[in-house]
Scaffold this motif. Structure first.
Motif, short mmCIF file in Angstrom:
data_model
loop_
_atom_site.label_atom_id
_atom_site.label_comp_id
_atom_site.label_asym_id
_atom_site.label_seq_id
_atom_site.Cartn_x
_atom_site.Cartn_y
_atom_site.Cartn_z
N LEU A 1 18.22 -12.01 -11.29
CA LEU A 1 17.02 -11.64 -10.53
C LEU A 1 17.38 -11.17 -9.13
CD1 LEU A 1 14.51 -14.49 -11.46
CD2 LEU A 1 14.34 -12.09 -12.12
N ALA A 2 18.35 -11.84 -8.52
CA ALA A 2 18.73 -11.50 -7.15
C ALA A 2 19.29 -10.09 -7.04
CB ALA A 2 19.75 -12.51 -6.63
N GLN A 3 19.76 -9.54 -8.15
CA GLN A 3 20.28 -8.17 -8.14
C GLN A 3 19.19 -7.12 -8.33
OE1 GLN A 3 23.48 -7.48 -7.36
NE2 GLN A 3 23.59 -9.69 -7.03
N HIS A 4 17.98 -7.55 -8.72
CA HIS A 4 16.90 -6.60 -8.92
C HIS A 4 16.38 -6.12 -7.56
CE1 HIS A 4 15.78 -8.44 -13.12
NE2 HIS A 4 17.02 -7.97 -13.06
N MET B 1 8.11 -6.10 -15.99
CA MET B 1 7.92 -7.26 -16.85
C MET B 1 8.40 -6.99 -18.27
SD MET B 1 6.78 -9.93 -15.27
CE MET B 1 6.16 -10.88 -16.67
N SER B 2 8.08 -5.82 -18.79
CA SER B 2 8.40 -5.52 -20.18
C SER B 2 9.86 -5.17 -20.41
CB SER B 2 7.51 -4.38 -20.70
OG SER B 2 7.71 -3.21 -19.93
N THR B 3 10.55 -4.75 -19.37
CA THR B 3 11.96 -4.36 -19.54
C THR B 3 12.91 -5.33 -18.85
OG1 THR B 3 11.79 -2.86 -17.62
CG2 THR B 3 11.38 -1.92 -19.81
N ARG B 4 12.82 -5.45 -17.53
CA ARG B 4 13.79 -6.27 -16.80
C ARG B 4 13.62 -7.74 -17.11
NH1 ARG B 4 15.58 -3.18 -12.48
NH2 ARG B 4 17.32 -4.64 -12.31
N ILE B 5 12.39 -8.26 -17.02
CA ILE B 5 12.17 -9.68 -17.34
C ILE B 5 12.29 -9.90 -18.85
CG2 ILE B 5 10.51 -11.58 -17.29
CD1 ILE B 5 11.73 -10.96 -14.58
N GLY B 6 11.78 -8.95 -19.62
CA GLY B 6 11.88 -9.07 -21.07
C GLY B 6 13.31 -9.13 -21.57
N ALA B 7 14.23 -8.57 -20.83
CA ALA B 7 15.64 -8.58 -21.23
C ALA B 7 16.32 -9.92 -20.97
CB ALA B 7 16.39 -7.47 -20.50
N LEU B 8 15.67 -10.79 -20.19
CA LEU B 8 16.25 -12.11 -19.90
C LEU B 8 15.86 -13.06 -21.03
CD1 LEU B 8 15.39 -12.24 -16.09
CD2 LEU B 8 17.57 -11.62 -17.14
N LYS B 9 16.66 -13.10 -22.07
CA LYS B 9 16.30 -13.79 -23.30
C LYS B 9 16.19 -15.30 -23.15
CE LYS B 9 16.23 -9.91 -25.52
NZ LYS B 9 14.92 -9.31 -25.85
#
Length: 334
Positions: free
Chosen positions: A261-264, A295-303
């Motif tokens: 998250l810190a890299q986003h 939300m759908s891509t960056r957060i969604g990728a955090l499985k």
């Protein structure tokens, strides 16, 4: 003449001050390739209209202080008054209305661990319209505060960034504490209002000599006990949606998710907390479509994220250290 937003030179000035809040305006002008008078005029214009200011703030952990995120749920007709009561306290910052105007989130600093619970209970006006309170101890800040926010403007070149970055020694280990000395409270009180206050005025406020003020500032910065932040409405930088994210992550994956998250570039603050949600982040977006994509891509990728709660910030009642009544253009409070 009114204020009509930031142009390219304004953005470069803001970026420069984000790198070093006390950088001499003359040095900034040299790096930007414009005259001293132009930079000074732009700075005083931005500050005079309340569009931007530099704050000098203490790093709580260096002084052995602790910080809590307080979530207060109220009836809609009470939220503004409760938020105002919290904002008027000296030991609160980032007081905001979220979740449709029925929740207040604020950061509370406590000087001692033993005082934490009683301190938090004293923050609120006594009213039955406060329906729920939860306090989340900030266990570890991964990004935000003294580390700055690398994605706020990006208005400078890499070479300009390197020239403007403050030359500080390596930080001391995290467990090293700084002792408050007589006059520090007065010093921080002035810097919390204007982080660029001159040495002469700081000497008057603290009762020290100007040379003592200069040495103390250098020491506090080298120890990472004092940092400088630029207080600015994110809408002026083109970000129209500010969102809080409360994430629940398995303990074994907490560090990896937080570091991701810190890299986003959208994320300006990330910290591990106590409570059911063990990771909190604050992010800004150009618009709601950008938030949806995130939300759908960056957060969604955090499985490994088990649950995410999001809350738009409707109004910032207080930012780093002062009352700062701004409203999100996409989420106007009622």
């Amino acid at each position: 003449m009114g204020f009509h937003g930031l142009d390219e030179l304004d953005l470069r000035l803001v970026h420069a001050l984000q790198l070093d809040g006390r950088a001499p305006l003359k040095h900034i002008a040299e790096v930007l390739g414009v005259s001293d008078q132009t930079v000074a005029r732009r700075y005083h214009r931005l500050r005079g209209f309340g569009a931007m200011r530099v704050l000098g703030l203490p790093a709580a952990a260096r002084f052995g202080h602790i910080e809590w995120l307080l979530r207060v749920r109220c009836t809609p007709d009470t939220a503004s008054s409760v938020a105002g009561a919290l904002a008027r306290r000296d030991d609160t910052s980032w007081v905001s209305l979220t979740a449709g105007g029925t929740e207040i989130v604020c950061l509370v600093r406590a000087p001692h661990r033993a005082d934490g619970a009683s301190l938090l209970l004293q923050k609120l006006p006594r009213t039955p319209r406060v329906v729920d309170i939860s306090a989340h101890y900030l266990l570890h800040t991964f990004f935000g505060g003294p580390t700055g926010w690398h994605g706020r403007t990006r208005a400078l070149t890499d070479e300009q960034v390197e020239l403007l970055r403050p030359r500080l020694p390596e930080p001391p280990p995290k467990g090293v504490r700084v002792q408050m000395r007589e006059g520090d409270s007065d010093l921080f009180a002035v810097l919390a209002s204007d982080g660029r206050t001159g040495h002469a005025d700081l000497a008057t406020a603290t009762g020290w000599s100007e040379s003592t003020v200069r040495r103390r500032l250098e020491y506090l910065r080298e120890m990472r006990a004092l940092f400088f932040d630029v207080e600015i409405d994110s809408a002026l930088l083109g970000y129209e949606a500010e969102i809080m994210l409360w994430l629940t992550v398995p303990p074994a994956d907490l560090v990896s998710v937080a570091e991701e998250l810190a890299q986003h570039p959208e994320v300006g603050f990330t910290a591990a907390t106590s409570g059911q949600s063990n990771l909190v982040a604050i992010a800004v977006f150009r618009d709601i479509d950008a938030f949806y994509d995130y939300m759908s891509t960056r957060i969604g990728a955090l499985k490994t994220v088990n649950h995410v709660e999001t809350a738009p910030v409707l109004q910032s009642v207080k930012r780093a250290g002062s009352l700062f009544p701004t409203r999100s253009p996409l989420f106007p409070s009622r």
